[in-house]
Design a protein around this motif. Sequence first.
Motif, PDB file in Angstrom:
ATOM      1  N   UNK A  14      48.587  40.060  30.334  1.00  0.00           N
ATOM      2  CA  UNK A  14      48.335  39.724  32.176  1.00  0.00           C
ATOM      3  C   UNK A  14      47.502  40.005  32.428  1.00  0.00           C
ATOM      4  N   UNK A  15      46.549  40.936  31.620  1.00  0.00           N
ATOM      5  CA  UNK A  15      45.172  41.659  31.982  1.00  0.00           C
ATOM      6  C   UNK A  15      44.209  40.363  32.550  1.00  0.00           C
ATOM      7  N   UNK A  16      44.574  39.604  30.698  1.00  0.00           N
ATOM      8  CA  UNK A  16      43.324  38.487  30.889  1.00  0.00           C
ATOM      9  C   UNK A  16      43.839  37.962  31.937  1.00  0.00           C
ATOM     10  N   UNK A  17      44.929  37.384  32.891  1.00  0.00           N
ATOM     11  CA  UNK A  17      44.911  36.753  33.900  1.00  0.00           C
ATOM     12  C   UNK A  17      44.424  36.859  34.654  1.00  0.00           C
ATOM     13  N   UNK A  18      44.771  38.025  35.018  1.00  0.00           N
ATOM     14  CA  UNK A  18      43.567  38.956  36.184  1.00  0.00           C
ATOM     15  C   UNK A  18      42.606  38.529  36.344  1.00  0.00           C
ATOM     16  N   UNK A  19      41.702  39.357  35.410  1.00  0.00           N
ATOM     17  CA  UNK A  19      40.208  38.739  34.764  1.00  0.00           C
ATOM     18  C   UNK A  19      40.162  37.383  35.085  1.00  0.00           C
ATOM     19  N   UNK A  20      40.293  36.236  35.564  1.00  0.00           N
ATOM     20  CA  UNK A  20      40.305  35.265  34.839  1.00  0.00           C
ATOM     21  C   UNK A  20      40.100  34.285  36.729  1.00  0.00           C
ATOM     22  N   UNK A  21      41.093  34.856  36.952  1.00  0.00           N
ATOM     23  CA  UNK A  21      41.377  35.573  38.716  1.00  0.00           C
ATOM     24  C   UNK A  21      40.379  35.601  39.460  1.00  0.00           C
ATOM     25  N   UNK A  22      40.074  37.029  38.962  1.00  0.00           N
ATOM     26  CA  UNK A  22      38.700  37.570  39.588  1.00  0.00           C
ATOM     27  C   UNK A  22      37.387  36.535  38.860  1.00  0.00           C
ATOM     28  N   UNK A  23      37.203  35.978  37.906  1.00  0.00           N
ATOM     29  CA  UNK A  23      36.228  35.554  38.018  1.00  0.00           C
ATOM     30  C   UNK A  23      36.027  34.584  38.789  1.00  0.00           C
ATOM     31  N   UNK A  24      37.208  33.407  38.940  1.00  0.00           N
ATOM     32  CA  UNK A  24      37.316  32.554  40.118  1.00  0.00           C
ATOM     33  C   UNK A  24      37.220  32.807  41.252  1.00  0.00           C
ATOM     34  N   UNK A  25      37.726  34.164  42.083  1.00  0.00           N
ATOM     35  CA  UNK A  25      37.512  34.672  43.501  1.00  0.00           C
ATOM     36  C   UNK A  25      37.188  36.554  42.727  1.00  0.00           C
ATOM     37  N   UNK A  26      35.309  36.357  42.744  1.00  0.00           N
ATOM     38  CA  UNK A  26      35.020  37.444  42.719  1.00  0.00           C
ATOM     39  C   UNK A  26      35.197  38.570  43.546  1.00  0.00           C
ATOM     40  N   UNK A  27      35.229  37.784  45.205  1.00  0.00           N
ATOM     41  CA  UNK A  27      35.122  38.892  45.701  1.00  0.00           C
ATOM     42  C   UNK A  27      36.389  38.821  46.814  1.00  0.00           C
ATOM     43  N   UNK A  28      37.988  38.517  46.363  1.00  0.00           N
ATOM     44  CA  UNK A  28      38.718  39.113  46.516  1.00  0.00           C
ATOM     45  C   UNK A  28      39.739  39.491  45.188  1.00  0.00           C
ATOM     46  N   UNK A  29      39.375  39.859  44.138  1.00  0.00           N
ATOM     47  CA  UNK A  29      39.992  40.149  43.085  1.00  0.00           C
ATOM     48  C   UNK A  29      39.625  41.373  42.116  1.00  0.00           C
ATOM     49  N   UNK A  30      38.057  41.519  42.978  1.00  0.00           N
ATOM     50  CA  UNK A  30      36.982  42.759  42.420  1.00  0.00           C
ATOM     51  C   UNK A  30      37.954  44.357  41.995  1.00  0.00           C
ATOM     52  N   UNK A  31      37.803  44.205  40.639  1.00  0.00           N
ATOM     53  CA  UNK A  31      38.688  45.183  40.418  1.00  0.00           C
ATOM     54  C   UNK A  31      40.359  45.060  40.419  1.00  0.00           C
ATOM     55  N   UNK A  32      41.155  43.921  40.078  1.00  0.00           N
ATOM     56  CA  UNK A  32      41.867  44.009  40.802  1.00  0.00           C
ATOM     57  C   UNK A  32      43.592  45.290  39.600  1.00  0.00           C
ATOM     58  N   UNK A  33      42.554  44.692  38.435  1.00  0.00           N
ATOM     59  CA  UNK A  33      42.982  45.240  37.063  1.00  0.00           C
ATOM     60  C   UNK A  33      43.631  46.844  37.295  1.00  0.00           C
TER      61      UNK A  33
END
Length: 769
Positions: A582-601
């Motif tokens: 699932x960390x790869x999903x979070x990586x995809x989320x960050x690519x779509x919303x970089x300012x929102x999910x910066x380093x969420x993982x």
Amino acid sequence: MTDKMAEPKIEAYDGPAGGWGSAQSLTEILLREGIPVSGAALLMKQNKPDGFMCVSCAWAKPAKPLTFEYCENGAKATAWEQTAKRCGPDFFARHTVTELRDWTDYALEEQGRLTHPMRYDAGSDRYVPVSWDEATAAIGRELRALDPKSAVFYASGRASLETSYMYGLLARMYGNNNLPDSSNMCHEPTSVGLKASIGVPVGTVVLEDFDTTDLILFFGQNVGSNAPRMLHQLQEARKRRVPIVTFNPLRERGLERFTNPQSVVEMATRHATEISTQYHQVKAGGDLAAITGMCKALIAADREALGVGRPGILDRSFIDEHTHGFDAFAAYCESQDWAALEGRSGLTRTAIEAAATVYARARAVIGVYGMGLTQHRKGTESVQMLVNLLLLRGNIGRKGAGPCPVRGHSNVQGQRTVGITEKPELAPLDVLKEQYGFEPPREKGLNTVEACEGIVSGDVKAFISLGGNFVRAIPETVRMEEAWRTMRLTVQISTKLNRSHLINGEVAYILPCLGRIEIDTQASGPQAVSMESSTSCFHGSRGKTNPVSDQVRSEPWIVAEIAKATLEPNPNVPWDSWVGDYSRIRGAMEATYPSVFHNLEGRMFEPGGIHKPLAARDRRWETETGKANFTVPEGIEADPDMPLRGADALDLITLRSNDQFNTTVYGYDDRFRGVKGTRTILFMNADDIARLGFADAEIVDVTTVSDDRVRSVKGLRIVAYNIPPGNCAGYYPELNPLIPLWHHDEQSKTPAAKAIPVTIARSASTLQG
């Protein structure tokens, strides 16, 4: 099945919110669900930094959690999900769908956790076992055979950010933006109103603001039943002598007094903290008039003060620098007649001015609100009027201040953040196009009301439900159930059986999923997920107990398998890789919303969560004017256009008991309102009971007539209650049949469930008897 409930009993409850009543209720449900030891152990991990986030409401997780960081309803939600009871193929073999339709909501969910994928068999009128491969392949075939515009992908609000991101992508790659969710039913006026007024679609308050606020205003939100963990913040504020001013039709116990179950002293002495310092029992829909009156009083006091050389009441420097439209708004307020404001709000001018006086003295003010403000024909205008009140004294973008909408489902706000929306302008479609190499649909999708309209008209042929109990949650239940069965395909991704499974399409599947509390093991090992709280903070969550069956699957896995069975292969979308880690999903989320999910993982388990960036908190206004906007409503009537309004009509408010969460009913006791053993209740003002010729405890039928359709609910017991004259109240979802499908907020289409004009008649069965 006969429900195990006591003979109905109505008697006043004198205890506070929390206290021994809460402890007793928790003990009872742990025993009833067969998990007195394991359930209690799980609760110690609930809402902890490395534990699981509550599956109930979306209230924030503090950085320094309490020992017992859960409330009564959150504990019930955990017990309900982790019950020892199971609902498998043997249960469905014993009961036809037609038979189960006569069961109550409580009885259906009380059967326990779903354990096996099931397919509806029309010949036997039963659900029968099916393999996962067969189920997902068949769902894919059905969806491929349909016009993509005819399918709806609903999300209930409990799914994680990761699942929701995948689900939104599935819908758009399939070919539509038909992504309604539970926001459409409750807080869509927040999304519309706040976005237009201050540039962000969510509240600006974070948990720490409660530590520095000088005043809390409450509008239409029953904290004791709907977000009890907030009572800790309210109690701490009261200990600092912070006033709390409440506007609510019913006197709710959690807004009156609270005993902290975690305090040995308070439990031993039965000490209770007074919560509301002013309690104004506004009429249903009267908040718009009450807030207008407060604004009128403040503007007049400011003008008077300046006229005699004293400092003004309003924050003129903030208004001049940061806002647009003040002069028109001030002129509107000044033109309002006090008699009209009093009549519509149900409050005296003295009471409204008393609230305004407290507000004028406070430096930092939080405006808390719930569906009592949003679920009206003018719900969006009501939200914006609260914003106007806050803007008058600069109470947005200030520490300890701001609007605080209290969301329901635990990740309903987060789903919107990752693209669950029917509005294409709110999704980063160009980014998705480049990221995944497909052309996203640009046509507006269907929200909840529009999806219902499409089902009635026959335009909607398929309904995929990621959690929830949509059939019970929506308005005009009887009409919708009739139309629902005309659909070709219905799919329910669920943990427990509910009525939506039984009002099925021609082809129907039940797909049992893991609960958030369960360990989710995939190719790379145990997985974690994330969600967003009401205060716009992202939190991680880890399952802590074994799955209920080897046949249940995770929500990301189910979404991925449906996607693979439905869509053409796309090398840019690694469904299997995402499910494996699932960390790869979070990586995809960050690519779509970089300012929102910066380093969420790397940060998702930080104590207190990760604050989502909100421009309005920094007094940057991403609006059309570039400033925060004062808005002028059309008038002070929140529900102006229901034709049935006469001497014999009452405005009905639908509400929840403290023994339920949304459509999930945990039991038949509403402790705070003194109701035991029943939900077929109509709360009425004693004067209205006498005026209309009824008696307390009489059985009546309630009818809404708003057009050429007659909508009725029969067999309700009158209970005399402290509610404003002209109003009555009863339980959701049982009274949803009374809400016309068209009776919704004009701007957001949220059903107007808090002011439904009804007439009351003696029950036909009583008359025959």
